[in-house]
Design a protein around this motif. Structure first.
Motif, PDB file in Angstrom:
ATOM      1  N   GLU A  22      62.623  39.114  54.401  1.00  0.00           N
ATOM      2  CA  GLU A  22      62.038  40.452  54.431  1.00  0.00           C
ATOM      3  C   GLU A  22      62.112  41.121  53.058  1.00  0.00           C
ATOM      4  OE1 GLU A  22      63.304  44.112  57.004  1.00  0.00           O
ATOM      5  OE2 GLU A  22      62.771  42.425  58.307  1.00  0.00           O
ATOM      6  N   LEU A  23      63.234  40.962  52.369  1.00  0.00           N
ATOM      7  CA  LEU A  23      63.374  41.529  51.027  1.00  0.00           C
ATOM      8  C   LEU A  23      62.337  40.963  50.068  1.00  0.00           C
ATOM      9  CD1 LEU A  23      67.237  41.564  50.511  1.00  0.00           C
ATOM     10  CD2 LEU A  23      65.734  43.538  50.667  1.00  0.00           C
ATOM     11  N   PHE A  24      62.139  39.653  50.102  1.00  0.00           N
ATOM     12  CA  PHE A  24      61.131  39.035  49.241  1.00  0.00           C
ATOM     13  C   PHE A  24      59.729  39.515  49.605  1.00  0.00           C
ATOM     14  CE2 PHE A  24      64.280  35.467  48.517  1.00  0.00           C
ATOM     15  CZ  PHE A  24      64.444  35.720  47.169  1.00  0.00           C
ATOM     16  N   GLU A  25      59.431  39.574  50.878  1.00  0.00           N
ATOM     17  CA  GLU A  25      58.105  40.001  51.331  1.00  0.00           C
ATOM     18  C   GLU A  25      57.825  41.443  50.921  1.00  0.00           C
ATOM     19  OE1 GLU A  25      55.528  38.384  52.788  1.00  0.00           O
ATOM     20  OE2 GLU A  25      56.664  36.518  52.598  1.00  0.00           O
ATOM     21  N   GLU A  26      58.790  42.330  51.127  1.00  0.00           N
ATOM     22  CA  GLU A  26      58.605  43.733  50.789  1.00  0.00           C
ATOM     23  C   GLU A  26      58.441  43.951  49.293  1.00  0.00           C
ATOM     24  OE1 GLU A  26      61.952  45.715  52.533  1.00  0.00           O
ATOM     25  OE2 GLU A  26      61.127  45.573  54.568  1.00  0.00           O
ATOM     26  N   SER A  27      58.994  43.059  48.502  1.00  0.00           N
ATOM     27  CA  SER A  27      58.897  43.166  47.054  1.00  0.00           C
ATOM     28  C   SER A  27      57.638  42.507  46.506  1.00  0.00           C
ATOM     29  CB  SER A  27      60.122  42.531  46.391  1.00  0.00           C
ATOM     30  OG  SER A  27      61.283  43.220  46.787  1.00  0.00           O
ATOM     31  N   TYR A  65      56.968  39.221  46.594  1.00  0.00           N
ATOM     32  CA  TYR A  65      57.225  37.866  46.117  1.00  0.00           C
ATOM     33  C   TYR A  65      57.083  36.868  47.272  1.00  0.00           C
ATOM     34  CZ  TYR A  65      58.893  39.760  41.720  1.00  0.00           C
ATOM     35  OH  TYR A  65      58.985  40.401  40.516  1.00  0.00           O
ATOM     36  N   HIS A  66      55.870  36.705  47.736  1.00  0.00           N
ATOM     37  CA  HIS A  66      55.614  35.805  48.854  1.00  0.00           C
ATOM     38  C   HIS A  66      55.941  34.353  48.508  1.00  0.00           C
ATOM     39  CE1 HIS A  66      53.743  39.263  50.646  1.00  0.00           C
ATOM     40  NE2 HIS A  66      52.958  39.377  49.588  1.00  0.00           N
ATOM     41  N   ALA A  67      55.612  33.963  47.277  1.00  0.00           N
ATOM     42  CA  ALA A  67      55.885  32.585  46.853  1.00  0.00           C
ATOM     43  C   ALA A  67      57.390  32.333  46.781  1.00  0.00           C
ATOM     44  CB  ALA A  67      55.231  32.305  45.502  1.00  0.00           C
ATOM     45  N   LEU A  68      58.132  33.300  46.288  1.00  0.00           N
ATOM     46  CA  LEU A  68      59.582  33.139  46.233  1.00  0.00           C
ATOM     47  C   LEU A  68      60.176  33.089  47.630  1.00  0.00           C
ATOM     48  CD1 LEU A  68      60.771  35.483  43.355  1.00  0.00           C
ATOM     49  CD2 LEU A  68      60.617  33.000  43.353  1.00  0.00           C
ATOM     50  N   ASN A  69      59.596  33.865  48.524  1.00  0.00           N
ATOM     51  CA  ASN A  69      60.088  33.876  49.902  1.00  0.00           C
ATOM     52  C   ASN A  69      60.038  32.482  50.485  1.00  0.00           C
ATOM     53  OD1 ASN A  69      60.848  34.454  52.506  1.00  0.00           O
ATOM     54  ND2 ASN A  69      58.957  35.461  53.033  1.00  0.00           N
ATOM     55  N   SER A  70      58.903  31.848  50.367  1.00  0.00           N
ATOM     56  CA  SER A  70      58.754  30.530  50.970  1.00  0.00           C
ATOM     57  C   SER A  70      59.598  29.479  50.245  1.00  0.00           C
ATOM     58  CB  SER A  70      57.288  30.097  50.976  1.00  0.00           C
ATOM     59  OG  SER A  70      56.806  29.980  49.662  1.00  0.00           O
ATOM     60  N   LYS A  71      59.886  29.712  48.957  1.00  0.00           N
ATOM     61  CA  LYS A  71      60.607  28.715  48.180  1.00  0.00           C
ATOM     62  C   LYS A  71      62.121  28.937  48.153  1.00  0.00           C
ATOM     63  CE  LYS A  71      60.722  26.599  43.668  1.00  0.00           C
ATOM     64  NZ  LYS A  71      60.175  26.511  42.352  1.00  0.00           N
ATOM     65  N   LEU A  72      62.553  30.206  48.075  1.00  0.00           N
ATOM     66  CA  LEU A  72      63.962  30.479  47.816  1.00  0.00           C
ATOM     67  C   LEU A  72      64.758  31.081  48.971  1.00  0.00           C
ATOM     68  CD1 LEU A  72      63.837  31.962  44.205  1.00  0.00           C
ATOM     69  CD2 LEU A  72      64.496  29.668  44.895  1.00  0.00           C
ATOM     70  N   ALA A  73      64.126  31.789  49.863  1.00  0.00           N
ATOM     71  CA  ALA A  73      64.865  32.546  50.886  1.00  0.00           C
ATOM     72  C   ALA A  73      65.840  31.656  51.658  1.00  0.00           C
ATOM     73  CB  ALA A  73      63.908  33.242  51.834  1.00  0.00           C
ATOM     74  N   TYR A  74      65.365  30.540  52.123  1.00  0.00           N
ATOM     75  CA  TYR A  74      66.221  29.650  52.909  1.00  0.00           C
ATOM     76  C   TYR A  74      67.375  29.105  52.056  1.00  0.00           C
ATOM     77  CZ  TYR A  74      67.722  25.741  55.797  1.00  0.00           C
ATOM     78  OH  TYR A  74      68.479  24.864  56.530  1.00  0.00           O
ATOM     79  N   LYS A  75      67.068  28.725  50.815  1.00  0.00           N
ATOM     80  CA  LYS A  75      68.090  28.154  49.938  1.00  0.00           C
ATOM     81  C   LYS A  75      69.147  29.188  49.550  1.00  0.00           C
ATOM     82  CE  LYS A  75      64.932  24.697  48.162  1.00  0.00           C
ATOM     83  NZ  LYS A  75      64.161  24.244  47.006  1.00  0.00           N
ATOM     84  N   VAL A  76      68.711  30.416  49.283  1.00  0.00           N
ATOM     85  CA  VAL A  76      69.659  31.488  48.972  1.00  0.00           C
ATOM     86  C   VAL A  76      70.555  31.745  50.177  1.00  0.00           C
ATOM     87  CG1 VAL A  76      69.873  33.958  48.464  1.00  0.00           C
ATOM     88  CG2 VAL A  76      68.220  32.561  47.201  1.00  0.00           C
ATOM     89  N   TRP A  77      69.965  31.767  51.343  1.00  0.00           N
ATOM     90  CA  TRP A  77      70.738  31.974  52.568  1.00  0.00           C
ATOM     91  C   TRP A  77      71.772  30.859  52.749  1.00  0.00           C
ATOM     92  CZ3 TRP A  77      70.374  28.985  57.197  1.00  0.00           C
ATOM     93  CH2 TRP A  77      71.128  29.484  58.255  1.00  0.00           C
ATOM     94  N   GLU A 130      68.110  44.557  46.406  1.00  0.00           N
ATOM     95  CA  GLU A 130      66.778  45.139  46.221  1.00  0.00           C
ATOM     96  C   GLU A 130      66.579  45.580  44.777  1.00  0.00           C
ATOM     97  OE1 GLU A 130      66.100  48.290  48.990  1.00  0.00           O
ATOM     98  OE2 GLU A 130      66.165  46.940  50.713  1.00  0.00           O
ATOM     99  N   ALA A 131      67.598  46.196  44.185  1.00  0.00           N
ATOM    100  CA  ALA A 131      67.506  46.627  42.790  1.00  0.00           C
ATOM    101  C   ALA A 131      67.307  45.436  41.866  1.00  0.00           C
ATOM    102  CB  ALA A 131      68.762  47.407  42.401  1.00  0.00           C
ATOM    103  N   PHE A 132      67.996  44.341  42.160  1.00  0.00           N
ATOM    104  CA  PHE A 132      67.830  43.116  41.368  1.00  0.00           C
ATOM    105  C   PHE A 132      66.402  42.594  41.457  1.00  0.00           C
ATOM    106  CE2 PHE A 132      67.790  38.406  41.845  1.00  0.00           C
ATOM    107  CZ  PHE A 132      67.917  38.085  40.508  1.00  0.00           C
ATOM    108  N   ILE A 133      65.892  42.481  42.655  1.00  0.00           N
ATOM    109  CA  ILE A 133      64.539  41.948  42.838  1.00  0.00           C
ATOM    110  C   ILE A 133      63.517  42.858  42.166  1.00  0.00           C
ATOM    111  CG2 ILE A 133      62.754  41.415  44.552  1.00  0.00           C
ATOM    112  CD1 ILE A 133      65.040  40.453  46.391  1.00  0.00           C
ATOM    113  N   ASP A 134      63.741  44.174  42.217  1.00  0.00           N
ATOM    114  CA  ASP A 134      62.825  45.123  41.587  1.00  0.00           C
ATOM    115  C   ASP A 134      62.939  45.102  40.064  1.00  0.00           C
ATOM    116  OD1 ASP A 134      61.843  45.916  44.041  1.00  0.00           O
ATOM    117  OD2 ASP A 134      63.155  47.681  44.168  1.00  0.00           O
ATOM    118  N   ALA A 135      64.148  44.863  39.543  1.00  0.00           N
ATOM    119  CA  ALA A 135      64.381  44.924  38.100  1.00  0.00           C
ATOM    120  C   ALA A 135      63.845  43.698  37.362  1.00  0.00           C
ATOM    121  CB  ALA A 135      65.874  45.081  37.812  1.00  0.00           C
ATOM    122  N   TYR A 136      63.892  42.554  37.989  1.00  0.00           N
ATOM    123  CA  TYR A 136      63.472  41.327  37.338  1.00  0.00           C
ATOM    124  C   TYR A 136      62.016  41.018  37.670  1.00  0.00           C
ATOM    125  CZ  TYR A 136      68.014  39.766  35.612  1.00  0.00           C
ATOM    126  OH  TYR A 136      69.178  39.646  34.913  1.00  0.00           O
TER     127      TYR A 136
END
Length: 83
Positions: free
Chosen positions: A8-13, A15-27, A41-47
């Motif tokens: 959800e954080l990736f989608e709201e920001s 970053y759809h491509a990152l969501n599909s690639k990284l969300a599961y691995k980060v989890w 959220e601040a990190f995702i927004d800042a970078y």
């Protein structure tokens, strides 16, 4: 943090491509299990993650740098944007 929350954080920001690639691995790493959602959220927004070639380790390395700076600024009482 649950996988769905990370997705959800990736989608709201936007970053759809990152969501599909990284969300599961980060989890899976568990790095964000005890982290504050506002800080993430601040990190995702800042970078800016323009490239599609970012790997999970690099992504989390940048997060750790951001989290360290964020914590130091809070300790010193800074209220301005980090980046």
């Amino acid at each position: 943090m649950e996988r769905e929350q990370i997705e959800e954080l990736f989608e709201e920001s936007g970053y759809h491509a990152l969501n599909s690639k990284l969300a599961y691995k980060v989890w899976l790493t568990g790095v964000w299990d005890e982290e504050d959602e506002d800080k993430i959220e601040a990190f995702i927004d800042a970078y800016s993650f323009e490239g599609e070639g970012i790997v999970t380790d690099d992504f989390l390395y940048h997060y750790r740098i951001f989290a360290y700076i964020h914590e130091k600024n809070e300790c010193l009482g800074f209220q301005r944007e980090i980046f």
